[in-house]
Design an enzyme around this catalytic site. Structure first.
Site, PDB file in Angstrom:
ATOM      1  CG  ASP A 105      -2.073  -1.008   0.983  1.00 36.14           C
ATOM      2  OD1 ASP A 105      -2.555  -1.121  -0.158  1.00 36.14           O
ATOM      3  OD2 ASP A 105      -2.461  -1.678   1.954  1.00 36.14           O
ATOM      4  CG  ASP A 166      -7.395  -3.869  -2.525  1.00 36.10           C
ATOM      5  OD1 ASP A 166      -7.709  -4.938  -3.080  1.00 36.10           O
ATOM      6  OD2 ASP A 166      -7.865  -3.507  -1.449  1.00 36.10           O
TER       7      ASP A 166
HETATM    8  N1  GLY Z   1      -7.182  -1.464   0.073  1.00 40.78           N
HETATM    9  C1  GLY Z   1      -7.994  -2.005   1.072  1.00 40.78           C
HETATM   10  C2  GLY Z   1      -9.407  -1.561   1.011  1.00 40.78           C
HETATM   11  O1  GLY Z   1      -9.876  -1.076   0.030  1.00 40.78           O
HETATM   12  O2  GLY Z   1     -10.073  -1.700   2.014  1.00 40.78           O
END
Ligand code: GLY
Length: 384
Positions: A105, A166
């Site tokens: 992330d 994601d």
């Molecule tokens: N990237 C994690 C979410 O969208 O909760």
């Protein structure tokens, strides 16, 4: 692109955003908010074990507050937003000392903060931070499987072979790193990951898996998981939007036509599933009751749909614009809090179907709502 009544609605929403962000930004200037507690922004720069919050400064959403400040700075020209954005960007430096806490992330964290800062001001320190983050992301690439590893191990769970949809939103950090440095390695990794995601995550009907597990030694899909959605084989709506807008971003950075076609396929599936009410559930394949919803998915989808509308021919445009307008008008009319009673804009965000909390304020809901509205106006500071 918009009719006169839509323009009127849009300028009214922009007035509401600027009014709200003017006082909220000052009230929360030294925090990195994720949600609200009794209407007040929390602070993810600190751990809160009583709430099971132990990621502290490494929490994956910690770039969105800074991103909101940059969007507001771009829209209003007010220098206070730049100063507040710098506060949270500086706080994130601590993450680089906590290697274990960082996952894939890093794109969500440093694109809306350091890359934004560098793009707007040319600040050398910000470029350095973003390049560090890009190298961390590139280092998660698995050559055998052609994917970027998502998370570090989760307790007992071995996640060496896990990739999640994601990540389509993290790889723009790699596109940026190549665009900035001229070194093709970053883009090569990003495109390889996007190609793998096209074949392993996107289903024939345009819906997408959340988690795919690959064999980390030999490659090849081992298993899929429902992840934050209802169950395996279901259709977690925020995951659909990370894919929709994510493939669009890969198209914007690379010009590869297949990414655009994939984004459109996912968009058609998404549009076909928007209920009459315009309210987006947590999962398009969840049971009818309880009627759990996720406002954040609506906001992210709107951003992606507007981006698609920008590149398709005049006959196609309206499909995407009208869908985005429906989502955004629904959010404005029934899922926003424009009062002084709460520090958030959007209500009814949900992080995951099986989490205990549903229908809360979530910072990325506010971020993408603001981004979508400024995009519609034609004044987007493109951070991805
Ligand atoms: N990237 C994690 C979410 O969208 O909760």
């Amino acid at each position: 692109m918009l009719q006169a009544n839509d323009q009127l609605w849009l300028s009214n929403v922009i007035d509401k955003i600027t009014t709200k962000m003017d006082w909220v930004s000052e009230k929360s200037r030294n925090k990195i908010p994720y949600t609200t507690v009794n209407g007040v922004h929390d602070d993810r720069n600190v751990d809160n074990p009583s709430d099971n919050i132990t990621d502290g400064i490494n929490w994956w959403t910690n770039g969105f507050w800074g991103g909101m400040m940059w969007l507001m700075h771009h829209e209003t020209g007010n220098e206070k937003y730049k100063a507040i954005a710098n506060i949270s960007e500086d706080m994130l430096d601590e993450c680089f000392q906590q290697y274990d806490g960082l996952h894939h992330d890093v794109g969500f964290m440093w694109l809306p903060t350091s890359v934004a800062n560098y793009k707007v001001t040319g600040k050398a320190e910000s470029k350095k931070r973003a390049m560090h983050a890009a190298n961390l992301l590139a280092g998660r690439f698995n050559l055998a499987g052609g994917f970027i590893r998502a998370w570090n191990d989760l307790g007992e769970q071995d996640t060496r072979g896990w990739a999640i949809i994601d990540c389509m939103f993290n790889i723009p950090l790699l596109y940026w790193a190549t665009e900035e440095s001229g070194d093709p390695r970053f883009m090569q990794i990003a495109m390889k990951h996007a190609d793998t995601a096209m074949s392993a995550f996107v289903r024939p009907d345009g819906s997408v898996n959340h988690i795919v597990e690959f064999d980390p030694f030999n490659g090849g899909v081992v298993k899929t998981y429902g992840g934050q959605g209802y169950e395996e084989g279901s259709s977690w709506t925020r995951g659909q939007t990370w894919a929709l807008y994510g493939f669009m971003m890969s198209y914007i950075h690379t010009g590869k036509e297949e990414y655009l076609n994939t984004a459109k396929r996912i968009a058609h599936y998404f549009i076909a599933n928007i209920p009459e009410s315009g309210i987006i559930p947590i999962d398009f394949r969840q049971p009818k009751e309880p009627a759990y919803e996720d406002s954040t998915a609506a906001a992210i989808a709107a951003c992606g749909l507007i981006e698609i509308a920008k590149v398709v021919g005049p006959h196609e445009k309206d499909v995407y614009v009208q869908a985005a307008l429906k989502l955004l008008k629904t959010l404005d009319e029934s899922r926003s809090d424009w009062t002084k009673d709460s520090d958030c804009i959007l209500i009814n965000g949900s992080s995951a179907y099986h989490n205990k909390d549903h229908h809360t304020a979530i910072i990325y809901g506010d971020y993408y709502f603001i981004e979508a509205i400024f995009k519609l106006k034609g004044n987007d500071l493109y951070l991805w």
